[in-house]
Enzyme design. Sequence first.
Site, PDB file in Angstrom:
ATOM      1  N   LYS A 102      16.807  -0.272 -17.486  1.00  0.00           N
ATOM      2  CA  LYS A 102      15.559  -0.139 -18.248  1.00  0.00           C
ATOM      3  C   LYS A 102      15.898   0.756 -19.432  1.00  0.00           C
ATOM      4  O   LYS A 102      15.758   1.991 -19.345  1.00  0.00           O
ATOM      5  CB  LYS A 102      14.474   0.491 -17.362  1.00  0.00           C
ATOM      6  CG  LYS A 102      13.140   0.779 -18.072  1.00  0.00           C
ATOM      7  CD  LYS A 102      12.194  -0.384 -18.039  1.00  0.00           C
ATOM      8  CE  LYS A 102      10.836   0.002 -18.641  1.00  0.00           C
ATOM      9  NZ  LYS A 102       9.844  -1.077 -18.618  1.00  0.00           N
ATOM     10  N   GLU A 132      15.500  -4.865 -18.300  1.00  0.00           N
ATOM     11  CA  GLU A 132      14.056  -5.019 -18.527  1.00  0.00           C
ATOM     12  C   GLU A 132      13.650  -4.347 -19.833  1.00  0.00           C
ATOM     13  O   GLU A 132      14.018  -3.200 -20.103  1.00  0.00           O
ATOM     14  CB  GLU A 132      13.255  -4.406 -17.379  1.00  0.00           C
ATOM     15  CG  GLU A 132      11.744  -4.565 -17.620  1.00  0.00           C
ATOM     16  CD  GLU A 132      10.863  -3.774 -16.689  1.00  0.00           C
ATOM     17  OE1 GLU A 132      11.370  -3.224 -15.689  1.00  0.00           O
ATOM     18  OE2 GLU A 132       9.654  -3.688 -16.958  1.00  0.00           O
ATOM     19  N   GLN A 179       1.325 -14.885 -11.474  1.00  0.00           N
ATOM     20  CA  GLN A 179      -0.124 -14.938 -11.286  1.00  0.00           C
ATOM     21  C   GLN A 179      -0.702 -13.541 -11.088  1.00  0.00           C
ATOM     22  O   GLN A 179      -0.908 -13.071  -9.973  1.00  0.00           O
ATOM     23  CB  GLN A 179      -0.500 -15.832 -10.097  1.00  0.00           C
ATOM     24  CG  GLN A 179      -1.997 -15.972  -9.951  1.00  0.00           C
ATOM     25  CD  GLN A 179      -2.440 -17.334  -9.495  1.00  0.00           C
ATOM     26  OE1 GLN A 179      -1.633 -18.145  -9.068  1.00  0.00           O
ATOM     27  NE2 GLN A 179      -3.719 -17.590  -9.556  1.00  0.00           N
TER      28      GLN A 179
HETATM   29  N1  LIG Z   1       2.565 -11.506  -8.635  1.00  0.00           N
HETATM   30  C1  LIG Z   1       2.020 -10.284  -8.451  1.00  0.00           C
HETATM   31  N2  LIG Z   1       1.238 -10.057  -7.368  1.00  0.00           N
HETATM   32  C2  LIG Z   1       0.658  -8.833  -7.173  1.00  0.00           C
HETATM   33  N3  LIG Z   1       0.827  -7.771  -7.992  1.00  0.00           N
HETATM   34  C3  LIG Z   1       1.614  -7.975  -9.086  1.00  0.00           C
HETATM   35  C4  LIG Z   1       2.247  -9.209  -9.371  1.00  0.00           C
HETATM   36  N4  LIG Z   1       2.964  -9.086 -10.529  1.00  0.00           N
HETATM   37  C5  LIG Z   1       2.774  -7.820 -10.944  1.00  0.00           C
HETATM   38  N5  LIG Z   1       1.981  -7.151 -10.085  1.00  0.00           N
HETATM   39  C6  LIG Z   1       1.534  -5.750 -10.198  1.00  0.00           C
HETATM   40  O1  LIG Z   1       1.029  -5.593 -11.515  1.00  0.00           O
HETATM   41  C7  LIG Z   1       1.478  -4.342 -12.079  1.00  0.00           C
HETATM   42  C8  LIG Z   1       2.332  -4.645 -13.317  1.00  0.00           C
HETATM   43  O2  LIG Z   1       3.511  -5.335 -12.907  1.00  0.00           O
HETATM   44  P1  LIG Z   1       4.907  -4.845 -13.510  1.00  0.00           P
HETATM   45  O3  LIG Z   1       5.041  -3.379 -13.352  1.00  0.00           O
HETATM   46  O4  LIG Z   1       5.999  -5.708 -12.959  1.00  0.00           O
HETATM   47  O5  LIG Z   1       4.664  -5.199 -15.051  1.00  0.00           O
HETATM   48  P2  LIG Z   1       5.616  -4.848 -16.270  1.00  0.00           P
HETATM   49  O6  LIG Z   1       5.532  -5.957 -17.239  1.00  0.00           O
HETATM   50  O7  LIG Z   1       6.957  -4.477 -15.757  1.00  0.00           O
HETATM   51  O8  LIG Z   1       4.890  -3.552 -16.857  1.00  0.00           O
HETATM   52  P3  LIG Z   1       5.491  -2.491 -17.922  1.00  0.00           P
HETATM   53  O9  LIG Z   1       5.255  -3.103 -19.277  1.00  0.00           O
HETATM   54  O10 LIG Z   1       4.720  -1.249 -17.664  1.00  0.00           O
HETATM   55  O11 LIG Z   1       6.949  -2.349 -17.602  1.00  0.00           O
HETATM   56  C9  LIG Z   1       2.258  -3.643 -10.976  1.00  0.00           C
HETATM   57  O12 LIG Z   1       1.382  -2.796 -10.231  1.00  0.00           O
HETATM   58  C10 LIG Z   1       2.706  -4.785 -10.088  1.00  0.00           C
HETATM   59  O13 LIG Z   1       2.937  -4.390  -8.732  1.00  0.00           O
HETATM   60  C1  LIG Z   2       3.668   3.100 -20.743  1.00  0.00           C
HETATM   61  C2  LIG Z   2       3.836   1.771 -20.101  1.00  0.00           C
HETATM   62  N1  LIG Z   2       4.758   1.937 -19.010  1.00  0.00           N
HETATM   63  C3  LIG Z   2       4.293   0.625 -20.974  1.00  0.00           C
HETATM   64  N2  LIG Z   2       5.549   0.092 -20.487  1.00  0.00           N
HETATM   65  C4  LIG Z   2       4.481   0.898 -22.447  1.00  0.00           C
HETATM   66  C5  LIG Z   2       4.035  -0.317 -23.218  1.00  0.00           C
HETATM   67  C6  LIG Z   2       4.090  -0.138 -24.707  1.00  0.00           C
HETATM   68  C7  LIG Z   2       3.274  -1.185 -25.441  1.00  0.00           C
HETATM   69  C8  LIG Z   2       3.200  -0.915 -26.924  1.00  0.00           C
HETATM   70  C9  LIG Z   2       2.265  -1.897 -27.634  1.00  0.00           C
HETATM   71  O1  LIG Z   2       2.591  -3.112 -27.697  1.00  0.00           O
HETATM   72  O2  LIG Z   2       1.146  -1.493 -28.017  1.00  0.00           O
HETATM   73 MG   LIG Z   3       8.012  -2.766 -15.971  1.00  0.00          MG
END
Ligand SMILES: Nc1ncnc2c1ncn2[C@@H]1O[C@H](COP(=O)(O)OP(=O)(O)OP(=O)(O)O)[C@@H](O)[C@H]1O
Ligand SMILES: C[C@H](N)[C@H](N)CCCCCC(=O)O
Ligand SMILES: [Mg+2]
Length: 255
Positions: free
Chosen positions: A37, A115, A176
Amino acid sequence: MHGLFVTGTDTGCGKTEISLGLMAAMQASGPSVLGMKPVASGCAHGPDGLRNDDAMRLRAQGSTEAPYGLVNPYAFAPPVAPHIAAGEAGVEIRLPAIEQAYRTLAGEADRVIVEGVGGWRVPLGPKLFVSDIPKALGLPVILVVGLKLGCINHALLTVESIQCTGGVLVGWVANQLDPTMLSRDANLATLAALVDAPCLGVLPWLEAPTPSELAGYLHPELIDLQPRHTAKLATAQTRTETRPGAGTRTIKRRA
Ligand SMILES: Nc1ncnc2c1ncn2[C@@H]1O[C@H](COP(=O)(O)OP(=O)(O)OP(=O)(O)O)[C@@H](O)[C@H]1O
Ligand SMILES: C[C@H](N)[C@H](N)CCCCCC(=O)O
Ligand SMILES: [Mg+2]
């Protein structure tokens, strides 16, 4: 393929869940895999310094235990856009530092899943964006589409941005987020028709899924490393137009 870069239609769309699932799916077929990350905001202060939940989960899923500083070279506390958090911390996010950390991880594993942070065009500084990272690392891109009303627009805008900023889209995953979404299958059919890359899987809404459970819904073997370069979204057409006194000129227009 040495690694993949996972981006998404938005923050919170499921990039971490799908990154963990891809790591587990690849590990199940043999390769050693590490997660990364490069840039994280919303980190917590701990005894060993700033720590980010995404980075900790990706590190824990790794085939070996990589140093946290390599998994997450840029960690910021405020849960805000990373370029704002970096500015407030007086830190300049630099690609060479990310590249060096990635190359070290890549020397320790067969695959590295990287990521992003937020969506594709999140700024990392005055002239740096998330979209610059996969290009610098030479990584193909996986797009996570968080299924909810509005995701078709977000997905197509992201696909077009990936294409016109030099990214190489090799697959996408539907996630989803909203179990109550109406016409889910029709949305999936539209995305499949308009996104010019293979769908690697549809992740249903799952209560606290484990990476191995997530892996059951993902098919990284479908990744198309030779992506077509003819965009399905629109084909530019040209026509010539002759105007009195203006001579002949070619006008590009979208279909
Ligand atoms: N298919 C799913 N079923 C249930 N919960 C989910 C699912 N996908 C994501 N979530 C939940 O939604 C939230 C966001 O998911 P995730 O952290 O993977 O998103 P992200 O895109 O990595 O976010 P960020 O931009 O903060 O890194 C988390 O709490 C995760 O557990
Ligand atoms: C703080 C949280 N974990 C997020 N990953 C940060 C997302 C930044 C989004 C910026 C934007 O598009 O406005
Ligand atoms: Mg994430």
